[in-house]
Scaffold this motif. Sequence first.
Motif, PDB file in Angstrom:
ATOM      1  N   LEU A  47     -17.148 -22.313  -3.356  1.00  0.00           N
ATOM      2  CA  LEU A  47     -15.626 -22.383  -4.335  1.00  0.00           C
ATOM      3  C   LEU A  47     -15.247 -22.922  -5.571  1.00  0.00           C
ATOM      4  O   LEU A  47     -14.141 -23.319  -5.671  1.00  0.00           O
ATOM      5  CB  LEU A  47     -14.703 -23.104  -3.221  1.00  0.00           C
ATOM      6  N   SER A  48     -16.515 -23.521  -6.026  1.00  0.00           N
ATOM      7  CA  SER A  48     -16.461 -23.893  -7.076  1.00  0.00           C
ATOM      8  C   SER A  48     -17.266 -22.989  -8.327  1.00  0.00           C
ATOM      9  O   SER A  48     -17.696 -22.183  -7.891  1.00  0.00           O
ATOM     10  CB  SER A  48     -17.201 -25.337  -7.416  1.00  0.00           C
ATOM     11  N   THR A  49     -17.141 -23.109  -9.170  1.00  0.00           N
ATOM     12  CA  THR A  49     -17.245 -21.639 -10.608  1.00  0.00           C
ATOM     13  C   THR A  49     -17.437 -22.623 -11.371  1.00  0.00           C
ATOM     14  O   THR A  49     -17.852 -23.433 -11.925  1.00  0.00           O
ATOM     15  CB  THR A  49     -16.453 -20.492 -10.470  1.00  0.00           C
ATOM     16  N   LEU A  50     -19.155 -21.566 -12.204  1.00  0.00           N
ATOM     17  CA  LEU A  50     -19.122 -22.472 -13.431  1.00  0.00           C
ATOM     18  C   LEU A  50     -19.757 -21.002 -14.795  1.00  0.00           C
ATOM     19  O   LEU A  50     -19.747 -19.941 -13.720  1.00  0.00           O
ATOM     20  CB  LEU A  50     -20.127 -22.816 -13.172  1.00  0.00           C
ATOM     21  N   GLY A  51     -18.728 -21.287 -15.507  1.00  0.00           N
ATOM     22  CA  GLY A  51     -19.444 -20.081 -16.647  1.00  0.00           C
ATOM     23  C   GLY A  51     -19.754 -19.919 -17.826  1.00  0.00           C
ATOM     24  O   GLY A  51     -19.650 -21.477 -18.522  1.00  0.00           O
ATOM     25  N   TRP A  52     -20.838 -19.537 -18.265  1.00  0.00           N
ATOM     26  CA  TRP A  52     -20.603 -19.678 -19.524  1.00  0.00           C
ATOM     27  C   TRP A  52     -20.542 -18.146 -20.603  1.00  0.00           C
ATOM     28  O   TRP A  52     -20.625 -17.578 -20.406  1.00  0.00           O
ATOM     29  CB  TRP A  52     -22.384 -19.592 -19.953  1.00  0.00           C
ATOM     30  N   VAL A  53     -19.916 -19.240 -21.855  1.00  0.00           N
ATOM     31  CA  VAL A  53     -19.890 -17.928 -23.063  1.00  0.00           C
ATOM     32  C   VAL A  53     -21.049 -18.123 -24.419  1.00  0.00           C
ATOM     33  O   VAL A  53     -21.010 -19.801 -24.552  1.00  0.00           O
ATOM     34  CB  VAL A  53     -18.509 -18.677 -23.713  1.00  0.00           C
ATOM     35  N   GLY A  54     -21.556 -17.944 -24.798  1.00  0.00           N
ATOM     36  CA  GLY A  54     -22.653 -17.897 -26.426  1.00  0.00           C
ATOM     37  C   GLY A  54     -21.912 -16.975 -26.969  1.00  0.00           C
ATOM     38  O   GLY A  54     -22.334 -15.429 -26.835  1.00  0.00           O
ATOM     39  N   LYS A  55     -22.079 -17.262 -27.923  1.00  0.00           N
ATOM     40  CA  LYS A  55     -22.177 -16.820 -29.562  1.00  0.00           C
ATOM     41  C   LYS A  55     -22.501 -16.074 -31.041  1.00  0.00           C
ATOM     42  O   LYS A  55     -23.621 -17.049 -30.232  1.00  0.00           O
ATOM     43  CB  LYS A  55     -20.569 -16.617 -30.351  1.00  0.00           C
ATOM     44  N   GLY A  59     -21.267 -11.157 -32.476  1.00  0.00           N
ATOM     45  CA  GLY A  59     -20.358 -11.260 -30.906  1.00  0.00           C
ATOM     46  C   GLY A  59     -20.496 -12.029 -29.958  1.00  0.00           C
ATOM     47  O   GLY A  59     -20.994 -12.494 -30.159  1.00  0.00           O
ATOM     48  N   GLN A  60     -20.529 -11.759 -28.728  1.00  0.00           N
ATOM     49  CA  GLN A  60     -21.265 -12.881 -28.015  1.00  0.00           C
ATOM     50  C   GLN A  60     -21.395 -12.024 -26.471  1.00  0.00           C
ATOM     51  O   GLN A  60     -20.866 -11.542 -26.094  1.00  0.00           O
ATOM     52  CB  GLN A  60     -19.468 -13.983 -27.438  1.00  0.00           C
ATOM     53  N   HIS A  61     -21.686 -13.268 -25.028  1.00  0.00           N
ATOM     54  CA  HIS A  61     -22.245 -12.984 -24.100  1.00  0.00           C
ATOM     55  C   HIS A  61     -21.099 -13.611 -23.311  1.00  0.00           C
ATOM     56  O   HIS A  61     -20.935 -14.885 -23.808  1.00  0.00           O
ATOM     57  CB  HIS A  61     -23.699 -12.838 -23.365  1.00  0.00           C
ATOM     58  N   THR A  62     -21.289 -12.814 -21.779  1.00  0.00           N
ATOM     59  CA  THR A  62     -20.396 -14.257 -21.300  1.00  0.00           C
ATOM     60  C   THR A  62     -21.072 -13.818 -19.773  1.00  0.00           C
ATOM     61  O   THR A  62     -21.308 -12.917 -19.898  1.00  0.00           O
ATOM     62  CB  THR A  62     -18.773 -14.318 -20.844  1.00  0.00           C
ATOM     63  N   GLY A  63     -20.907 -14.648 -18.740  1.00  0.00           N
ATOM     64  CA  GLY A  63     -21.601 -14.963 -17.329  1.00  0.00           C
ATOM     65  C   GLY A  63     -21.083 -16.213 -17.162  1.00  0.00           C
ATOM     66  O   GLY A  63     -20.766 -16.487 -16.690  1.00  0.00           O
ATOM     67  N   ASP A  93     -25.092 -12.011 -16.945  1.00  0.00           N
ATOM     68  CA  ASP A  93     -24.613 -12.238 -17.214  1.00  0.00           C
ATOM     69  C   ASP A  93     -23.222 -10.945 -17.411  1.00  0.00           C
ATOM     70  O   ASP A  93     -23.420  -9.843 -16.692  1.00  0.00           O
ATOM     71  CB  ASP A  93     -25.449 -11.281 -18.997  1.00  0.00           C
ATOM     72  N   GLU A  94     -22.013 -11.073 -17.943  1.00  0.00           N
ATOM     73  CA  GLU A  94     -21.010 -10.164 -17.276  1.00  0.00           C
ATOM     74  C   GLU A  94     -20.636  -9.249 -17.854  1.00  0.00           C
ATOM     75  O   GLU A  94     -19.532  -8.392 -17.785  1.00  0.00           O
ATOM     76  CB  GLU A  94     -19.826 -10.841 -16.865  1.00  0.00           C
ATOM     77  N   ASP A  95     -20.798  -8.979 -19.304  1.00  0.00           N
ATOM     78  CA  ASP A  95     -20.492  -8.622 -19.963  1.00  0.00           C
ATOM     79  C   ASP A  95     -21.021  -6.827 -20.370  1.00  0.00           C
ATOM     80  O   ASP A  95     -20.506  -6.037 -21.337  1.00  0.00           O
ATOM     81  CB  ASP A  95     -20.252  -9.255 -21.366  1.00  0.00           C
ATOM     82  N   LEU A  96     -22.102  -7.047 -20.343  1.00  0.00           N
ATOM     83  CA  LEU A  96     -23.639  -5.700 -20.103  1.00  0.00           C
ATOM     84  C   LEU A  96     -23.115  -4.666 -19.677  1.00  0.00           C
ATOM     85  O   LEU A  96     -24.030  -5.233 -18.036  1.00  0.00           O
ATOM     86  CB  LEU A  96     -25.159  -6.535 -21.078  1.00  0.00           C
ATOM     87  N   PHE A 206     -22.985 -23.628 -27.458  1.00  0.00           N
ATOM     88  CA  PHE A 206     -22.465 -22.798 -25.972  1.00  0.00           C
ATOM     89  C   PHE A 206     -21.388 -23.954 -25.581  1.00  0.00           C
ATOM     90  O   PHE A 206     -20.982 -24.580 -25.188  1.00  0.00           O
ATOM     91  CB  PHE A 206     -23.717 -21.962 -25.196  1.00  0.00           C
ATOM     92  N   THR A 207     -20.186 -23.092 -24.284  1.00  0.00           N
ATOM     93  CA  THR A 207     -19.501 -23.371 -23.484  1.00  0.00           C
ATOM     94  C   THR A 207     -19.501 -23.072 -21.732  1.00  0.00           C
ATOM     95  O   THR A 207     -20.364 -22.219 -22.030  1.00  0.00           O
ATOM     96  CB  THR A 207     -18.258 -22.847 -24.114  1.00  0.00           C
ATOM     97  N   LEU A 208     -19.265 -24.319 -21.517  1.00  0.00           N
ATOM     98  CA  LEU A 208     -19.387 -24.155 -19.889  1.00  0.00           C
ATOM     99  C   LEU A 208     -18.310 -24.493 -19.645  1.00  0.00           C
ATOM    100  O   LEU A 208     -17.117 -25.529 -19.773  1.00  0.00           O
ATOM    101  CB  LEU A 208     -20.127 -25.095 -19.235  1.00  0.00           C
ATOM    102  N   ASN A 209     -17.766 -23.522 -18.948  1.00  0.00           N
ATOM    103  CA  ASN A 209     -15.763 -23.672 -18.368  1.00  0.00           C
ATOM    104  C   ASN A 209     -16.197 -23.479 -16.817  1.00  0.00           C
ATOM    105  O   ASN A 209     -16.892 -22.818 -15.852  1.00  0.00           O
ATOM    106  CB  ASN A 209     -15.713 -21.498 -18.573  1.00  0.00           C
ATOM    107  N   PHE A 210     -15.600 -24.257 -16.476  1.00  0.00           N
ATOM    108  CA  PHE A 210     -16.174 -24.998 -14.719  1.00  0.00           C
ATOM    109  C   PHE A 210     -14.443 -24.773 -14.277  1.00  0.00           C
ATOM    110  O   PHE A 210     -14.105 -25.566 -14.348  1.00  0.00           O
ATOM    111  CB  PHE A 210     -16.516 -26.026 -15.102  1.00  0.00           C
ATOM    112  N   ASN A 211     -14.866 -25.217 -12.773  1.00  0.00           N
ATOM    113  CA  ASN A 211     -13.721 -25.154 -11.587  1.00  0.00           C
ATOM    114  C   ASN A 211     -13.902 -25.485 -10.720  1.00  0.00           C
ATOM    115  O   ASN A 211     -15.149 -25.058  -9.999  1.00  0.00           O
ATOM    116  CB  ASN A 211     -13.046 -24.261 -11.479  1.00  0.00           C
ATOM    117  N   VAL A 212     -14.005 -26.616 -10.511  1.00  0.00           N
ATOM    118  CA  VAL A 212     -15.447 -27.311  -9.063  1.00  0.00           C
ATOM    119  C   VAL A 212     -13.935 -28.022  -8.242  1.00  0.00           C
ATOM    120  O   VAL A 212     -12.964 -28.848  -8.398  1.00  0.00           O
ATOM    121  CB  VAL A 212     -15.671 -28.777  -9.916  1.00  0.00           C
TER     122      VAL A 212
END
Length: 222
Positions: A47-55, A59-63, A93-96, A206-212
């Motif tokens: 039920l929890s999610t963890l996303g990342w963004v590297g710039k 540009g940038q990559h997300t995953g 990775d989710e953007d490529l 880089f950033t970590l987006n979380f929903n715990v």
Amino acid sequence: MKKTLLFLLTSALLATSATAQKKPMVKSVGAIDARSQAATYKLQPQLSTLGWVGKKVTGQHTGTMQFKEGSVLVKGNQVTGGTFVVDMTTVKDEDLTDAGMNAKLVGHLKSDDFFSVEKNPTSTFKITSIAPIAGAAADANNMTVTGDLTIKGITNSITFPAKVGVKNGIAAASGTATVDRTKYDIKFRSTSFFESLGDKAIDNDFTLNFNVIAKQDAVAKQ
């Protein structure tokens, strides 16, 4: 008559001694009850999610990554601590959209240039303090969270705002944490260590987006 008085006196002394011996036991039970007020909620990885963004300059990559396990400490209706383990082998990775380029990037992220996943298959975060944000709106971040983040076996303290709450046996937290990768010996294409990178430079942060989501054990509720 003397025997009767002696008997009564002896009985009174024995009763007083027994009462005195019982008092520490009452205090001990009270201490156990107080400690039992703190509860451990189990992290729900599904039920929890963890996303990342590297710039980078171009540009940038997300995953995403997945939580492996964890727990949240709750006292009353307040989160007081917690420990979370991330399975680094699940990095995606989710953007490529090109399968080949996607696999190449993920493989590079798992290599020694970045997270050394083979040597360090997990990362951890342990809360060391959590404090309310004065005047926070109901739908905004309401807590400042500080904790020890361990990546590649290297531990540093980080602080970030988050929205944290406990209701009906569920503890939830969401927010974004910014991490300086160079503090974890991830220096690939960092302008802090290499010159003349031009448009090949990658941001240190880089950033970590979380929903715990964590739930109280049904047995513990009883």
